[in-house]
Design a protein around this motif. Sequence first.
Motif, mmCIF file in Angstrom:
data_model
loop_
_atom_site.group_PDB
_atom_site.id
_atom_site.type_symbol
_atom_site.label_atom_id
_atom_site.label_comp_id
_atom_site.label_asym_id
_atom_site.label_seq_id
_atom_site.Cartn_x
_atom_site.Cartn_y
_atom_site.Cartn_z
ATOM 1 N N ILE A 1 0.818 -1.215 0.000
ATOM 2 C CA ILE A 1 0.000 0.000 0.000
ATOM 3 C C ILE A 1 0.854 1.268 0.000
ATOM 4 O O ILE A 1 0.465 2.266 -0.606
ATOM 5 C CB ILE A 1 -0.971 -0.012 1.206
ATOM 6 C CG1 ILE A 1 -2.135 -0.963 0.907
ATOM 7 C CG2 ILE A 1 -1.489 1.372 1.531
ATOM 8 C CD1 ILE A 1 -3.183 -1.001 1.993
ATOM 9 N N LYS A 2 1.994 1.221 0.622
ATOM 10 C CA LYS A 2 2.786 2.435 0.814
ATOM 11 C C LYS A 2 3.071 3.162 -0.496
ATOM 12 O O LYS A 2 2.918 4.392 -0.580
ATOM 13 C CB LYS A 2 4.106 2.099 1.511
ATOM 14 C CG LYS A 2 4.992 3.307 1.743
ATOM 15 C CD LYS A 2 6.326 2.932 2.372
ATOM 16 C CE LYS A 2 6.157 2.560 3.826
ATOM 17 N NZ LYS A 2 7.466 2.377 4.499
ATOM 18 N N SER A 3 3.463 2.437 -1.520
ATOM 19 C CA SER A 3 3.914 3.095 -2.757
ATOM 20 C C SER A 3 2.789 3.848 -3.448
ATOM 21 O O SER A 3 2.975 4.972 -3.919
ATOM 22 C CB SER A 3 4.533 2.067 -3.710
ATOM 23 O OG SER A 3 3.632 1.003 -3.953
ATOM 24 N N PHE A 4 1.588 3.264 -3.522
ATOM 25 C CA PHE A 4 0.547 3.994 -4.245
ATOM 26 C C PHE A 4 -0.134 5.045 -3.370
ATOM 27 O O PHE A 4 -0.655 6.039 -3.886
ATOM 28 C CB PHE A 4 -0.456 3.051 -4.926
ATOM 29 C CG PHE A 4 -1.536 2.502 -4.061
ATOM 30 C CD1 PHE A 4 -2.636 3.270 -3.716
ATOM 31 C CD2 PHE A 4 -1.498 1.196 -3.617
ATOM 32 C CE1 PHE A 4 -3.650 2.760 -2.938
ATOM 33 C CE2 PHE A 4 -2.503 0.675 -2.841
ATOM 34 C CZ PHE A 4 -3.588 1.465 -2.498
ATOM 35 N N VAL A 5 -0.135 4.865 -2.049
ATOM 36 C CA VAL A 5 -0.607 5.943 -1.163
ATOM 37 C C VAL A 5 0.276 7.176 -1.361
ATOM 38 O O VAL A 5 -0.211 8.309 -1.463
ATOM 39 C CB VAL A 5 -0.601 5.481 0.303
ATOM 40 C CG1 VAL A 5 -0.657 6.672 1.254
ATOM 41 C CG2 VAL A 5 -1.793 4.562 0.572
ATOM 42 N N LYS A 6 1.583 6.953 -1.447
ATOM 43 C CA LYS A 6 2.508 8.054 -1.693
ATOM 44 C C LYS A 6 2.236 8.694 -3.052
ATOM 45 O O LYS A 6 2.218 9.928 -3.188
ATOM 46 C CB LYS A 6 3.946 7.537 -1.631
ATOM 47 C CG LYS A 6 5.004 8.617 -1.767
ATOM 48 C CD LYS A 6 6.409 8.022 -1.744
ATOM 49 C CE LYS A 6 6.720 7.395 -0.398
ATOM 50 N NZ LYS A 6 8.140 6.939 -0.331
ATOM 51 N N PHE A 7 1.986 7.881 -4.069
ATOM 52 C CA PHE A 7 1.752 8.396 -5.423
ATOM 53 C C PHE A 7 0.492 9.254 -5.470
ATOM 54 O O PHE A 7 0.505 10.372 -5.993
ATOM 55 C CB PHE A 7 1.635 7.227 -6.410
ATOM 56 C CG PHE A 7 1.387 7.652 -7.828
ATOM 57 C CD1 PHE A 7 2.453 7.909 -8.677
ATOM 58 C CD2 PHE A 7 0.090 7.802 -8.314
ATOM 59 C CE1 PHE A 7 2.222 8.306 -9.994
ATOM 60 C CE2 PHE A 7 -0.135 8.197 -9.625
ATOM 61 C CZ PHE A 7 0.938 8.453 -10.465
ATOM 62 N N ILE A 8 -0.616 8.738 -4.925
ATOM 63 C CA ILE A 8 -1.870 9.489 -4.973
ATOM 64 C C ILE A 8 -1.778 10.747 -4.119
ATOM 65 O O ILE A 8 -2.247 11.821 -4.513
ATOM 66 C CB ILE A 8 -3.052 8.603 -4.531
ATOM 67 C CG1 ILE A 8 -3.238 7.437 -5.512
ATOM 68 C CG2 ILE A 8 -4.343 9.428 -4.434
ATOM 69 C CD1 ILE A 8 -4.273 6.423 -5.062
#
Length: 435
Positions: A112-119
Amino acid sequence: MEKREYYTRVFEKLKRTFEPTHYVLAYGSDLRLRDIAQRRSPRKENDLMVTVETKENLYDLTSNWGLEVFSPLIAYQSQGVLSVLDFEIALDDQRRLYENKGSQLYYFNEYIKSFVKFIGRKLEHFNIPYALDLTPSGGHFLFWVRNNTPEWNELQKLGSLEEDLITAYNYFDPNDLKRNPRINLDAGYVYSGIGRLWEYICYEVIKNVKTGHKGLPVTMSDPEQKSVNLDISCYGDPAFMRIIRTPFSLHKKRSKYIQGAEPLADVMFCDHTNPRREINFDHHIDCMWDLELAVQHSESFSGYIPYANENLIPLINEYRQSQLFIFHEEFFGEKDLPRQEAFTKALRDNRLHEKTRNMLYYPNPRALDPKTLLKFIADLRSHEWRPREIGNLIADLYEQPQHSWNNNWYKYPSRTKGNFWSRIYCGLLNERVIS
C-alpha cells in the motif's frame, strides 16, 4: 478499552465527519439487542443487521451500542458531494491480513505504501485538500465538493447519466432517508464526474506504481482474487445507494474471517490540518489494535473532512488531456441500444468463446462477478464489439427476469451498472489508455 467507551471519547470528532449529511447507516449484530431494549421485534440472526436513521441518533448507535457507522456520499439537500477512493488489500486468504499487527504492517508496507505516496503526491501537487483515513484492510481518500463552486461546475460538465438513472434520481420516497430529500440532478452529474476523475487517477497508479516484491497487481474494482484493489465501483450506482464507513468508526470486517475477533479502529493518516509526512505505518497499525492509542491519535485531527477548492480544476484539465478522456468521450457519445438488442446480436455471434456464450444463458451470478466480467468483456472486444454495446449487453442480462436476480434494478439501474463495468474494463484492456 471497550468499544462504547472508545466511541464516547472520539464522539465529537466522529460527529464532525457527518456535519454536511442528515442520516447515518449503522451495522452490527448488536442491533438485535438494541431492538429488544427499545421493545421492538428483534431481528433474526440471518437478517441484514443494518439500520438507516437520522444523524441525531449517532451517539446512541455508537456510544451506547458500539455499531460500525457509515456516511452518505451526498450532503443534505445536495449541498455537496463526497469524493471517495476506497482501496484495500485482497488476498486468497484474507485472515492473513487480520491475524496480528505484524502481518498487517507487512502487507501495508509491501503493498500500500507506494501507491498511497503516489496518490498523495498527485493531490498535493495541485494543492487539493484531502483526508486519508486508514482502515485495517486499506483506506479512503476523501474530500467534499461544495455545490455552486467553480470545481463543482467543472465536474458537472464531465458527468453523464443514463435515462434510467435520471428517473431514479428524480424519484421521491418520503419514507426513505436516502431519497428524502431527493438527490438534485446536478449533484448526480457531479458524482458521475468525480467517478471519471478517480478512474483517471487509478489508471495513473496502474501505469506508474509497482507494489511488493511478489508483484501483487494493482487493479480496479476486484477483477483479481489477489490484488491491491482500487475500488471505484460505487460510481457504477446512484449516489443515494452508496455509503462509506466514516473516519473514527470501528471496523468489524475482521470478525468475518476470525470468529469472535474484536473490532479494530479506522485511523486518520492525514487531513488538511495535519498534512501527510513520510509514510510510516507502524504507529497507525498500533492505533488500530489499541483503542486507547487510537483515542490519543485522534486528538491531532479535527474530524472535518475538507472541501476541495479551485485547485481541483487543473487536475480535471490534466485528465481532459489524457487518452482516457478521449475514450470516455467516445463511450458517452454513443446512445444506448434498444433493450435486448445487444443480447439478440450476441446470440447470433458465432465467433464468441464457448464460456461467453454460456454466460448469455446462465448469467446469475457470474454477470456480477468482476473477474468473470473482465474475461467476458475481453472476448467481446476481441470480436470488435464496441464498449457501449458491451455495457448494453450486460444490462440486457440484468433485465431478464428468468435469471431470478435479487438486485433491485430500480434502485441500482441496470444500464448504469452495465455501462460502468464495460467502461472500466474496456479501459483496462485498451492499450492506448494504460500504455
